[in-house]
Design an enzyme around this catalytic site. Structure first.
Site, mmCIF file in Angstrom:
data_model
loop_
_atom_site.group_PDB
_atom_site.id
_atom_site.type_symbol
_atom_site.label_atom_id
_atom_site.label_comp_id
_atom_site.label_asym_id
_atom_site.label_seq_id
_atom_site.Cartn_x
_atom_site.Cartn_y
_atom_site.Cartn_z
ATOM 1 N N ILE A 138 1.014 -1.371 -0.050
ATOM 2 C CA ILE A 138 0.177 0.002 -0.247
ATOM 3 C C ILE A 138 0.792 1.213 -0.061
ATOM 4 O O ILE A 138 2.186 1.111 0.521
ATOM 5 C CB ILE A 138 -1.055 0.115 1.157
ATOM 6 C CG1 ILE A 138 -0.236 -0.090 2.536
ATOM 7 C CG2 ILE A 138 -1.926 -1.133 0.965
ATOM 8 C CD1 ILE A 138 -1.222 0.069 3.624
ATOM 9 N N ASP A 139 0.553 2.389 -0.461
ATOM 10 C CA ASP A 139 1.333 3.548 -0.615
ATOM 11 C C ASP A 139 1.748 4.145 0.705
ATOM 12 O O ASP A 139 1.009 3.866 1.496
ATOM 13 C CB ASP A 139 0.436 4.494 -1.353
ATOM 14 C CG ASP A 139 0.094 4.239 -3.062
ATOM 15 O OD1 ASP A 139 0.737 3.191 -3.513
ATOM 16 O OD2 ASP A 139 -0.924 4.604 -3.334
#
Length: 306
Positions: A138-139
């Site tokens: 995930i970012d």
């Protein structure tokens, strides 16, 4: 060494082999697959291939994955919010601002450094020496649940669930504007932006299918709190898809939100729920983590739902 066989389907015919294998080999980037090809680790009819080879339906590629090399990563005693852990998997509620694995500009202080300290040598090596244990990412500015594998068997099983969509990931986000419908589906392919290689975009060229299901949780003046479920897992998928329909995520300057936006730098996006089949027991695991403080503060600023 570990050998895997990949048979090209009719749908995949015409695709470059490096792109195809990068999609199937979870944790391997396209450049990593190209290195495998250059090293002669990908064979067709017992012969090495070129990385730009175009696949044909029915072709069978034999891929020999190298043993995990000694990693130069340094274990770091970074506190982790562990939501679930056993001998096969660990699920962490990642804070906003933490990078998942070392990358240019982020050599340490990452989730991987923290996992190495907590789990030692038990993390799987399927993802390569720089991403031990990492099943999905995930970012940096996205908070919430992320799962890592403690052994190769668990990693491969979870990767298979990502591919067949049985590993379910549900996010909550705040987007700009009012979504007229209460729910919907965005089915639009995502690839590199033709004019800016650092961004992703909805594009028919050199793209992969991407599907996001969304539903409204609450509407505010000028904003909407939404729940998004990923059917696929493309880079920046929710951010790109919501911007594509004219509702970029609050704080997401990369994909169209104005700056400043409620004082938030970086997208308001939280991976809230995770469901998967345990790779060893076969039991269904369902996990949830609360909205983080930054998200709750934004909701307070938005006031009373309409």
């Amino acid at each position: 060494m570990d050998d895997s066989v990949f048979i090209v389907t009719a749908e995949e015919s015409g695709e470059r082999v490096d792109a195809l294998l990068a999609r199937h080999l979870e944790g391997f980037s396209r450049s990593a697959v190209q290195r495998l090809i250059e090293d002669g680790a990908v064979l067709l009819d017992d012969r090495p291939i070129r990385k730009n080879r175009v696949c044909a339906a029915g072709e069978s590629f034999l891929v020999t994955l190298p043993e995990l090399a000694e990693t130069a990563l340094v274990p770091q005693d970074i506190p982790l919010d562990v939501v679930y852990e056993d001998g096969d998997v660990i699920v962490v509620n990642k804070p906003r601002g933490m990078v998942v694995h070392p990358a240019p500009g982020h050599p340490d202080g990452t989730l991987v450094n923290a996992l190495l300290y907590r789990c030692g040598d038990s993390l799987s090596g399927v993802g390569g020496e720089k991403r031990p244990g990492v099943v999905h990412r995930i970012d940096k500015d996205t908070s919430g649940l992320i799962i890592a594998a403690k052994n190769d068997a668990a990693h491969l099983a979870l990767s298979a669930q990502l591919s067949d969509h049985s590993l379910s990931r549900e996010y909550e986000a705040i987007v700009r504007g009012h979504l007229r419908a209460d729910s919907g589906t965005i089915d639009a392919p995502i690839g590199r932006c033709p004019t800016d290689r650092k961004r992703m975009a909805v594009t028919p060229k050199a793209s992969r299918s991407a599907v996001t299901h969304w539903e409204v949780i609450a509407r505010y003046r000028g904003y909407t709190h939404v729940r998004c479920r990923l059917e696929t897992g493309r880079t920046h998928q929710i951010r790109v898809h919501m911007a594509h329909i004219g509702h970029p995520l609050l704080g997401d300057y990369t994909y169209g939100a104005p700056s400043p936006d409620k004082g938030l730098e970086g997208q308001c996006l939280h991976a809230r729920r995770l469901r998967f089949v345990h790779p060893a027991s076969g039991e269904r695991v369902e996990l949830e983590c609360p909205l983080p403080d930054y998200f709750c503060e934004v909701l307070k600023k938005l006031g009373t739902p309409e």
